[in-house]
Design a protein around this motif. Structure first.
Motif, PDB file in Angstrom:
ATOM      1  N   TYR A   9      -5.523   1.761   9.034  1.00  0.00           N
ATOM      2  CA  TYR A   9      -6.132   1.258   7.804  1.00  0.00           C
ATOM      3  C   TYR A   9      -6.343  -0.237   7.972  1.00  0.00           C
ATOM      4  O   TYR A   9      -5.406  -1.000   8.229  1.00  0.00           O
ATOM      5  N   HIS A  10      -7.620  -0.650   7.848  1.00  0.00           N
ATOM      6  CA  HIS A  10      -7.964  -2.058   8.068  1.00  0.00           C
ATOM      7  C   HIS A  10      -9.219  -2.379   7.262  1.00  0.00           C
ATOM      8  O   HIS A  10     -10.233  -1.662   7.340  1.00  0.00           O
ATOM      9  N   CYS A  11      -9.163  -3.423   6.477  1.00  0.00           N
ATOM     10  CA  CYS A  11     -10.311  -3.891   5.697  1.00  0.00           C
ATOM     11  C   CYS A  11     -10.919  -2.768   4.856  1.00  0.00           C
ATOM     12  O   CYS A  11     -12.129  -2.491   4.939  1.00  0.00           O
ATOM     13  N   ASP A  12     -10.066  -2.109   4.087  1.00  0.00           N
ATOM     14  CA  ASP A  12     -10.494  -1.082   3.125  1.00  0.00           C
ATOM     15  C   ASP A  12     -11.173   0.110   3.788  1.00  0.00           C
ATOM     16  O   ASP A  12     -12.008   0.788   3.177  1.00  0.00           O
ATOM     17  N   THR A  13     -10.828   0.391   5.035  1.00  0.00           N
ATOM     18  CA  THR A  13     -11.396   1.533   5.748  1.00  0.00           C
ATOM     19  C   THR A  13     -10.301   2.209   6.555  1.00  0.00           C
ATOM     20  O   THR A  13      -9.455   1.541   7.157  1.00  0.00           O
ATOM     21  N   ILE A  14     -10.338   3.552   6.581  1.00  0.00           N
ATOM     22  CA  ILE A  14      -9.404   4.329   7.395  1.00  0.00           C
ATOM     23  C   ILE A  14     -10.157   4.832   8.624  1.00  0.00           C
ATOM     24  O   ILE A  14     -11.223   5.451   8.511  1.00  0.00           O
ATOM     25  N   HIS A  15      -9.598   4.574   9.803  1.00  0.00           N
ATOM     26  CA  HIS A  15     -10.217   4.976  11.064  1.00  0.00           C
ATOM     27  C   HIS A  15      -9.315   5.987  11.762  1.00  0.00           C
ATOM     28  O   HIS A  15      -8.099   5.763  11.862  1.00  0.00           O
ATOM     29  N   ALA A  59      -8.966   3.293   0.093  1.00  0.00           N
ATOM     30  CA  ALA A  59      -9.777   3.977   1.103  1.00  0.00           C
ATOM     31  C   ALA A  59      -9.385   5.446   1.150  1.00  0.00           C
ATOM     32  O   ALA A  59      -8.267   5.826   0.770  1.00  0.00           O
ATOM     33  N   ASP A  60     -10.310   6.282   1.641  1.00  0.00           N
ATOM     34  CA  ASP A  60     -10.083   7.719   1.814  1.00  0.00           C
ATOM     35  C   ASP A  60     -10.536   8.137   3.201  1.00  0.00           C
ATOM     36  O   ASP A  60     -11.468   7.544   3.784  1.00  0.00           O
ATOM     37  N   TYR A  86       0.815  -1.202   0.000  1.00  0.00           N
ATOM     38  CA  TYR A  86       0.000   0.000   0.000  1.00  0.00           C
ATOM     39  C   TYR A  86       0.856   1.262   0.000  1.00  0.00           C
ATOM     40  O   TYR A  86       1.992   1.270   0.498  1.00  0.00           O
ATOM     41  N   LEU A  87       0.271   2.330  -0.548  1.00  0.00           N
ATOM     42  CA  LEU A  87       0.824   3.669  -0.503  1.00  0.00           C
ATOM     43  C   LEU A  87      -0.082   4.545   0.329  1.00  0.00           C
ATOM     44  O   LEU A  87      -1.315   4.464   0.227  1.00  0.00           O
ATOM     45  N   GLY A  88       0.508   5.415   1.143  1.00  0.00           N
ATOM     46  CA  GLY A  88      -0.246   6.418   1.868  1.00  0.00           C
ATOM     47  C   GLY A  88       0.009   7.781   1.249  1.00  0.00           C
ATOM     48  O   GLY A  88       1.164   8.161   1.020  1.00  0.00           O
ATOM     49  N   SER A 107      -4.714  17.770   0.022  1.00  0.00           N
ATOM     50  CA  SER A 107      -5.393  18.964   0.508  1.00  0.00           C
ATOM     51  C   SER A 107      -6.739  18.677   1.167  1.00  0.00           C
ATOM     52  O   SER A 107      -7.300  19.551   1.808  1.00  0.00           O
ATOM     53  N   GLN A 108      -7.269  17.480   1.033  1.00  0.00           N
ATOM     54  CA  GLN A 108      -8.553  17.158   1.652  1.00  0.00           C
ATOM     55  C   GLN A 108      -8.456  16.004   2.645  1.00  0.00           C
ATOM     56  O   GLN A 108      -9.475  15.491   3.085  1.00  0.00           O
ATOM     57  N   GLY A 109      -7.280  15.593   2.999  1.00  0.00           N
ATOM     58  CA  GLY A 109      -7.128  14.512   3.958  1.00  0.00           C
ATOM     59  C   GLY A 109      -6.051  13.543   3.532  1.00  0.00           C
ATOM     60  O   GLY A 109      -4.953  13.945   3.134  1.00  0.00           O
ATOM     61  N   LEU A 110      -6.344  12.240   3.580  1.00  0.00           N
ATOM     62  CA  LEU A 110      -5.373  11.231   3.189  1.00  0.00           C
ATOM     63  C   LEU A 110      -6.076  10.080   2.493  1.00  0.00           C
ATOM     64  O   LEU A 110      -7.293   9.875   2.654  1.00  0.00           O
ATOM     65  N   SER A 111      -5.300   9.343   1.705  1.00  0.00           N
ATOM     66  CA  SER A 111      -5.812   8.197   0.964  1.00  0.00           C
ATOM     67  C   SER A 111      -4.821   7.060   1.058  1.00  0.00           C
ATOM     68  O   SER A 111      -3.618   7.269   1.247  1.00  0.00           O
TER      69      SER A 111
END
Length: 576
Positions: A97-103, A59-60, A38-40, A44-48
């Motif tokens: 980042y876990h199971c296609d979701t960012i918490h 995920a975003d 994965y790449l992080g 300008s609107q957060g992280l992906s």
């Protein structure tokens, strides 16, 4: 001369672009997970989080009017990753980042009082996500906070969230309150009692070393302030120096025999200490990392106590930059007056001190090249000077230090290296990004460029003074941001779709580069280190190593003695 230079460059075959993908608006930073999956991206609107194999968004986490300027990523578990970020307002956050979701797990520097707004200057995650070190500034004061992350608990909570989402067929955390992080230690700049000086007769006791060498820093600072007192801008400079008195820190794994590291069963891969140096200081300090007690009352009592360093490594000159080897046994310091000092944590002594003989060799960056090791007793370093020259230093215990000039000082400012890094999966090769936007691989042995990395004709390397890139060790790939060339005459459609792209260079596609590819170490503890329960065990190991090396040392001694006799014979006047 220009024609000759162009002819030389033309002989270096370019490495063409492998793939490209459009980036989010204002992508400021990139990071890559250790497993290469994965790449992080911070923008300008957060992280992906992107999948490296397909270059698609996994995920975003988006928020209006928030711009991420720094991002790090490390693995907590096989399918759980920890991300540490800083935004443009100086707020540090911890994500998972876990199971296609960012918490969003926690905000490090929550601003409860608007009059005491704290700003995070730097934020570093330890390997494995057990700790995070944040440099905090507030009302002119600067300190370092080392936070302990409940990684195992977070992984369990993430699994609970997945179960809840499946049971209720939802896509949110359903109000789950994540376990809080705790402050393991807070480190402030050394404070010397007023009136402590080194003037007059001063008898140094062993227990006074910390105070003595800290007082040396204070005296040096006072001397500089006296010199600045004759300057009309002295007050402005003093305020500037105070506001920028931040620190550089490195996490340290179990290695040495010092009292703080004498654990019966040290947990592999878990940091036990952090080494710190403050701007303008001569001293490198080591602090133990201790978990906060579960008793809340005991925690508040300990939080009022200023931690004392358990180790101090003094240096003759001011520290300018530092680096730690992958196994964290060796710590290299770039000092003023073109000096390099390498400390060995396992023995607690200096491995070597190297004086760079080259003129105009003010060191700006220093880096270990662990994968260049030919012998376990050798240490290889890359030095970048302010002039733009790049040097290689090879040193070790009982061996002669060797320095080599890899890249000469550029003739113009456009050739200054803004970023240089050894590539773990390429033997004796390092990557250079220049201010003019040129990117190339340099061979350490031949001291010649191996390949130039050429972006598409429609794009240029973005912000070459501070390039946005990440190396994927597992996939042997470079990811770097490229912006559209304003001079390129693009159609309206191309102009819309090609503003900023993620450029991908796969080194394995070049036959010439393939000969440099090696298998990098999977763990930072590739070089096995020893943890000793007692000083007796450390002494026994030292004596064993001395006994095994006696023949080699006697041979070196005989050779040195022979050279001295030959030199003495040459200097003696001949008898008439």
């Amino acid at each position: 001369m220009e024609a000759a230079c162009n002819a030389e460059k033309s002989r270096v075959e370019p490495l063409r672009l492998s793939r490209a993908a459009q980036l989010p608006e204002s992508t400021n930073c990139l990071t890559c997970s250790e497993d290469g999956r994965y790449l992080g991206l911070g923008h300008s609107q957060g992280l992906s989080v992107w999948c490296t194999s397909t270059l698609t968004r996994a995920a975003d986490w988006l928020q209006d009017r928030l711009e991420i300027t720094s991002i790090q990523m490390t693995s907590m578990a096989e399918t759980a990753y920890l991300l540490g970020t800083i935004d443009d307002m100086g707020v540090a956050r911890v994500f998972a980042y876990h199971c296609d979701t960012i918490h969003l797990l926690s905000v490090v520097n929550i601003m409860d009082d608007i009059n005491r707004r704290s700003v995070c200057l730097t934020f570093e995650l330890s390997h494995g996500g057990h700790y995070g070190a944040a440099t905090i500034s507030c009302n002119g004061a600067v300190w370092l906070e080392v936070h302990h992350f409940p990684s195992e608990t977070w992984v369990k909570e993430l699994e609970m969230v997945v179960t809840q989402m499946q049971e209720h067929n939802s896509s949110g955390d359903r109000g789950l309150k994540w376990s809080p992080l705790s402050v393991a230690t807070t480190i402030k700049p050394p404070n010397i009692t007023a009136g402590t000086t080194l003037e007059g007769p001063h008898v140094v006791q062993v227990t006074d070393f910390l105070t003595y060498f800290s007082a040396l820093d204070v005296d040096t600072r006072r001397h500089r302030e006296k010199e600045q007192s004759f300057d009309t801008n002295a007050e402005k400079r003093k305020q500037s120096n105070e506001s920028t008195r931040y620190c550089t820190q490195h996490f340290l794994l179990p290695c040495a025999q010092f009292p703080g590291e004498r654990t019966a069963k040290p947990q592999r891969g878990l940091p036990v200490a952090v080494c710190v140096w403050w701007i303008g200081s001569h001293n490198l300090l080591q602090y133990l990392i201790k978990k906060a007690p579960k008793n809340e009352q005991a925690y508040f009592l300990l939080s009022d106590l200023e931690p004392m360093p358990d180790m101090l490594w003094p240096n003759a000159k001011k520290i300018l930059c530092s680096a730690v080897s992958r196994c964290t046994r060796y710590i290299a310091l770039g000092l003023d007056n073109a000096l390099v000092s390498v400390w060995d944590r396992q023995t607690g002594s200096q491995l070597s001190v190297v004086s760079m003989s080259a003129t105009d060799c003010a060191i700006s960056r220093i880096q270990f090249a662990d994968h260049w090791h030919v012998s376990t007793d050798e240490v290889h370093l890359l030095l970048v000077c302010k002039s733009g020259a790049i040097h290689r230093v090879t040193t070790g215990r009982g061996t002669k230090c060797c320095t080599e000039l890899l890249t000469e000082r550029p003739k113009d400012s456009g050739g200054l290296p803004t970023s240089s890094a050894s590539v773990p999966f390429l033997q004796s090769t390092f990557l250079v990004v220049q201010r003019n936007g040129k990117v190339f691989l340099q061979d350490v042995i031949d001291k010649t460029p191996v390949r130039c990395l050429i972006p598409p004709e429609t794009h240029l390397i973005a912000t070459p003074c501070s390039p946005v890139y990440a190396l994927n060790t597992k996939r042997q790939t470079l990811f770097i941001r490229g912006d559209q060339d304003s001079s390129y005459s693009a159609t309206p459609k191309e102009d819309k779709d090609g503003q900023s792209h993620l450029l991908v260079f796969n080194f394995g596609e070049s036959d010439i580069i393939k000969q440099f590819i090696v298998s990098p170490p999977d763990s930072p503890q590739r070089e096995e280190t020893q943890s000793f329960v007692s000083l007796e065990e450390a002494c026994n190991l030292y004596l064993q190593q001395r006994a095994l090396s006696v023949a080699e040392r006697n041979k070196a001694l005989a050779q040195t003695w022979k050279q001295l006799q030959e030199a003495a014979a040459e200097t003696q006047p001949s008898c008439s």
